[in-house]
Design a protein around this motif. Sequence first.
Motif, PDB file in Angstrom:
ATOM      1  N   GLY A  12       0.787  -1.230   0.000  1.00 29.68           N
ATOM      2  CA  GLY A  12       0.000   0.000   0.000  1.00 29.68           C
ATOM      3  C   GLY A  12       0.813   1.270   0.000  1.00 29.68           C
ATOM      4  N   GLY A  13       2.000   1.235  -0.624  1.00 33.92           N
ATOM      5  CA  GLY A  13       2.770   2.463  -0.803  1.00 33.92           C
ATOM      6  C   GLY A  13       2.165   3.298  -1.922  1.00 33.92           C
ATOM      7  N   PRO A  14       2.878   4.320  -2.408  1.00 37.56           N
ATOM      8  CA  PRO A  14       2.321   5.169  -3.468  1.00 37.56           C
ATOM      9  C   PRO A  14       1.898   4.407  -4.719  1.00 37.56           C
ATOM     10  CG  PRO A  14       4.214   6.235  -2.480  1.00 37.56           C
ATOM     11  CD  PRO A  14       4.153   4.855  -1.890  1.00 37.56           C
ATOM     12  N   ALA A  15       2.658   3.380  -5.116  1.00 36.80           N
ATOM     13  CA  ALA A  15       2.294   2.614  -6.312  1.00 36.80           C
ATOM     14  C   ALA A  15       1.006   1.832  -6.084  1.00 36.80           C
ATOM     15  CB  ALA A  15       3.431   1.671  -6.702  1.00 36.80           C
ATOM     16  N   GLY A  16       0.946   1.088  -4.977  1.00 36.15           N
ATOM     17  CA  GLY A  16      -0.237   0.295  -4.694  1.00 36.15           C
ATOM     18  C   GLY A  16      -1.463   1.134  -4.397  1.00 36.15           C
ATOM     19  N   ALA A  17      -1.287   2.173  -3.568  1.00 36.97           N
ATOM     20  CA  ALA A  17      -2.411   3.043  -3.223  1.00 36.97           C
ATOM     21  C   ALA A  17      -2.887   3.827  -4.439  1.00 36.97           C
ATOM     22  CB  ALA A  17      -2.011   3.996  -2.100  1.00 36.97           C
ATOM     23  N   GLY A  18      -1.928   4.291  -5.256  1.00 41.98           N
ATOM     24  CA  GLY A  18      -2.290   5.029  -6.464  1.00 41.98           C
ATOM     25  C   GLY A  18      -3.060   4.166  -7.447  1.00 41.98           C
ATOM     26  N   ALA A  19      -2.613   2.914  -7.619  1.00 40.12           N
ATOM     27  CA  ALA A  19      -3.309   1.992  -8.520  1.00 40.12           C
ATOM     28  C   ALA A  19      -4.711   1.682  -8.000  1.00 40.12           C
ATOM     29  CB  ALA A  19      -2.505   0.703  -8.669  1.00 40.12           C
ATOM     30  N   SER A  20      -4.833   1.496  -6.683  1.00 36.21           N
ATOM     31  CA  SER A  20      -6.149   1.178  -6.113  1.00 36.21           C
ATOM     32  C   SER A  20      -7.114   2.341  -6.279  1.00 36.21           C
ATOM     33  CB  SER A  20      -6.012   0.798  -4.639  1.00 36.21           C
ATOM     34  OG  SER A  20      -5.603   1.901  -3.848  1.00 36.21           O
ATOM     35  N   TYR A  21      -6.600   3.555  -6.175  1.00 38.67           N
ATOM     36  CA  TYR A  21      -7.438   4.749  -6.358  1.00 38.67           C
ATOM     37  C   TYR A  21      -8.003   4.797  -7.780  1.00 38.67           C
ATOM     38  CZ  TYR A  21      -8.670   9.703  -6.838  1.00 38.67           C
ATOM     39  OH  TYR A  21      -9.330  10.879  -7.087  1.00 38.67           O
ATOM     40  N   GLU A  22      -7.128   4.603  -8.764  1.00 35.88           N
ATOM     41  CA  GLU A  22      -7.558   4.678 -10.162  1.00 35.88           C
ATOM     42  C   GLU A  22      -8.525   3.547 -10.507  1.00 35.88           C
ATOM     43  OE1 GLU A  22      -7.019   7.039 -12.285  1.00 35.88           O
ATOM     44  OE2 GLU A  22      -5.612   8.196 -11.057  1.00 35.88           O
ATOM     45  N   LEU A  23      -8.229   2.347 -10.038  1.00 35.63           N
ATOM     46  CA  LEU A  23      -9.076   1.195 -10.361  1.00 35.63           C
ATOM     47  C   LEU A  23     -10.446   1.303  -9.689  1.00 35.63           C
ATOM     48  CD1 LEU A  23      -6.353  -1.569 -10.087  1.00 35.63           C
ATOM     49  CD2 LEU A  23      -7.649  -1.010 -12.153  1.00 35.63           C
ATOM     50  N   ALA A  24     -10.452   1.701  -8.419  1.00 29.34           N
ATOM     51  CA  ALA A  24     -11.729   1.856  -7.720  1.00 29.34           C
ATOM     52  C   ALA A  24     -12.558   2.968  -8.349  1.00 29.34           C
ATOM     53  CB  ALA A  24     -11.476   2.145  -6.240  1.00 29.34           C
TER      54      ALA A  24
END
Length: 231
Positions: A12-24
């Motif tokens: 859940g760093g910037p890459a994981g959190a950023g990807a989850s934001y866009e996908l959600a």
Amino acid sequence: MTERYDVVIIGGGPAGAGASYELADAGAKVLVIEKAKYPRPKLCAGCISKRSVDLFPAFSIKNSIKGGILGFKGQEFVEKVSDECAVIVDREEFDHFLISKAQEKGAHLLEETTVKEIELTPTVRKVITDKGVFEADYVIGADGYHSVTRKSIACKSASRKFFIAIEVKVPKDMFKDFKEDEVLIDIGVVKKGYGWYFPQGEFVNIGIATAEKEDLLNIFKAYTKNHKLFP
């Protein structure tokens, strides 16, 4: 019962959190699995390039960077620009902010969870954790250096050494010749490593890192003394 998601993101760093934001935001059912609990400390100077700023939701910026110094064996090379080229964030705050924004979009978060293995089949990916099994159409591995994702798909990587580091935050009024819009990266102050100075709001982030086994504390003390970083 095994839970099913469109995408499971490990880390859940910037890459994981950023990807989850866009996908959600696009309507996907997303689960982020994070081994720690937010907000969690992160050894990082927190510099983000200007190009990357627009990829994330609006966030709190500690400093706007317009220049930098590259130090090498006692010499300094300075580059200054008139416009903002990077920004400084506090990673503990920034990562927590990003995952919170992803949750607002509908992403699910599972904290303090260890991923043990990923099973791949032609139709589904199974993420096996210490808190259960989660199925997904896709898995995103954003789990860093010790990536379980990489190991699970048998992806070979080049032999690498660990870096060890010391990082401290010093109130900016204790710092000599403080410049709030300038960063310093110092190559060669330690074997196979570097030192740094990054302004960070009311503080200055100073650190040193190396891939060698060194007496970092004494090297760090000498580094700050030789560069006369403090009055």
